[in-house]
Design a protein around this motif. Sequence first.
Motif, short mmCIF file in Angstrom:
data_model
loop_
_atom_site.label_atom_id
_atom_site.label_comp_id
_atom_site.label_asym_id
_atom_site.label_seq_id
_atom_site.Cartn_x
_atom_site.Cartn_y
_atom_site.Cartn_z
N SER A 82 11.21 64.12 64.81
CA SER A 82 10.00 63.30 64.82
C SER A 82 10.31 61.81 64.98
O SER A 82 9.44 61.03 65.34
CB SER A 82 9.20 63.50 63.53
OG SER A 82 9.81 62.84 62.44
N GLY A 83 11.55 61.41 64.67
CA GLY A 83 11.93 60.01 64.75
C GLY A 83 11.46 59.17 63.58
O GLY A 83 11.62 57.95 63.57
N GLU A 84 10.90 59.79 62.56
CA GLU A 84 10.36 59.05 61.41
C GLU A 84 11.32 59.08 60.24
O GLU A 84 12.08 60.04 60.06
CB GLU A 84 9.03 59.65 60.96
CG GLU A 84 7.93 59.47 61.99
CD GLU A 84 6.60 60.02 61.50
OE1 GLU A 84 6.60 61.03 60.76
OE2 GLU A 84 5.58 59.44 61.88
N TYR A 85 11.25 58.01 59.45
CA TYR A 85 12.02 57.96 58.22
C TYR A 85 11.19 58.47 57.06
O TYR A 85 9.99 58.21 56.97
CB TYR A 85 12.45 56.52 57.90
CG TYR A 85 13.81 56.19 58.45
CD1 TYR A 85 14.96 56.73 57.88
CD2 TYR A 85 13.95 55.35 59.55
CE1 TYR A 85 16.21 56.45 58.38
CE2 TYR A 85 15.20 55.06 60.05
CZ TYR A 85 16.32 55.61 59.46
OH TYR A 85 17.56 55.33 59.97
N GLY A 86 11.84 59.16 56.16
CA GLY A 86 11.28 59.54 54.87
C GLY A 86 12.14 58.87 53.81
O GLY A 86 13.15 58.23 54.12
N PHE B 76 9.80 46.72 56.26
CA PHE B 76 10.37 46.50 57.60
C PHE B 76 9.63 47.26 58.69
O PHE B 76 9.99 47.14 59.86
CB PHE B 76 11.85 46.85 57.61
CG PHE B 76 12.66 45.90 56.77
CD1 PHE B 76 12.91 44.61 57.21
CD2 PHE B 76 13.13 46.28 55.53
CE1 PHE B 76 13.62 43.72 56.43
CE2 PHE B 76 13.84 45.40 54.74
CZ PHE B 76 14.09 44.12 55.19
N GLY B 77 8.61 48.01 58.33
CA GLY B 77 7.85 48.75 59.33
C GLY B 77 8.74 49.74 60.08
O GLY B 77 8.63 49.88 61.30
N LEU B 78 9.61 50.44 59.36
CA LEU B 78 10.58 51.31 60.02
C LEU B 78 9.95 52.51 60.73
O LEU B 78 10.61 53.13 61.56
CB LEU B 78 11.64 51.78 59.02
CG LEU B 78 12.54 50.69 58.45
CD1 LEU B 78 13.59 51.29 57.53
CD2 LEU B 78 13.18 49.86 59.54
N ASN B 79 8.70 52.81 60.43
CA ASN B 79 8.02 53.91 61.12
C ASN B 79 6.97 53.40 62.10
O ASN B 79 6.05 54.14 62.48
CB ASN B 79 7.41 54.90 60.12
CG ASN B 79 8.48 55.78 59.50
OD1 ASN B 79 9.52 56.02 60.09
ND2 ASN B 79 8.22 56.25 58.29
N ARG B 80 7.12 52.16 62.56
CA ARG B 80 6.19 51.67 63.58
C ARG B 80 6.43 52.45 64.87
O ARG B 80 7.53 52.94 65.13
CB ARG B 80 6.28 50.17 63.75
CG ARG B 80 7.60 49.62 64.17
CD ARG B 80 7.56 48.07 64.13
NE ARG B 80 8.75 47.52 64.72
CZ ARG B 80 9.79 47.04 64.03
NH1 ARG B 80 9.78 47.07 62.70
NH2 ARG B 80 10.83 46.55 64.66
N PRO B 81 5.39 52.62 65.68
CA PRO B 81 5.46 53.53 66.84
C PRO B 81 6.63 53.28 67.80
O PRO B 81 7.24 54.24 68.27
CB PRO B 81 4.12 53.30 67.55
CG PRO B 81 3.19 52.87 66.45
CD PRO B 81 4.04 52.06 65.51
N GLY C 105 11.63 55.33 69.97
CA GLY C 105 13.02 55.01 70.31
C GLY C 105 14.00 55.96 69.65
O GLY C 105 14.97 56.42 70.27
N ARG C 106 13.75 56.30 68.37
CA ARG C 106 14.65 57.23 67.67
C ARG C 106 14.52 58.65 68.21
O ARG C 106 15.50 59.38 68.30
CB ARG C 106 14.38 57.18 66.16
CG ARG C 106 14.91 55.91 65.52
CD ARG C 106 14.88 55.96 64.00
NE ARG C 106 13.55 55.98 63.46
CZ ARG C 106 12.88 54.92 63.01
NH1 ARG C 106 13.43 53.73 63.05
NH2 ARG C 106 11.67 55.05 62.52
#
Length: 190
Positions: free
Chosen positions: A89-93, A106-111, A116-117
């Motif tokens: 999914s490219g998202e951080y948990g 830091f907005g690490l799950n911004r679109p 990109g991930r």
Amino acid sequence: MKTLLESMAHGAVRCMYCDDSRGTDIDHFQPLAMAPLRVFVWDNHLLACSFCNSNAKRDEFPVDPEGACLLVDPTTDDPADHLFLMLRSGEYGYHTAKGEHTIRVFGLNRPDLVMGRKDAFFLACSALRDWHRLRQEGDPEADRVAQALRDSPFVDVVHSITRLAPGLAATVVGERTIPAVGQWRSVYGG
């Protein structure tokens, strides 16, 4: 100071927070507005991209009731202790309150970072398979592929792939990539 920070950054001098953009700014981890004398403390200076430094973090510095920082500090913390990356999914948990606040601040799950991930995950799996094949053939180009992987934006994706539990790895990266991941771990660690 910026030259010294750049010399310590991995690969293409990436932001210490998002690992995507080039680190162009010097961030005061604990904002000077909170602690002006920390301007003289070396480990309070981190290389960040202008988005993470000026648009996301700004002067935010959440603390718990005892005053302990609630952001992952890249100079002392292993981000994997606080964050986990969902590769497909490219998202951080998050595992901890530090992880939760770090994702938010830091907005690490911004679109743009999520996309990109996700892209980096598919490219990393392909590059790992290519590296493995070249290595088996004794082709010196394997070293260049490995260096490109270690220097790539979103190198956190490569680290997350190599840290996958063996029982989960095949499900996430697929059977064709498993031998490459095993070889990578034996050469570069996990």
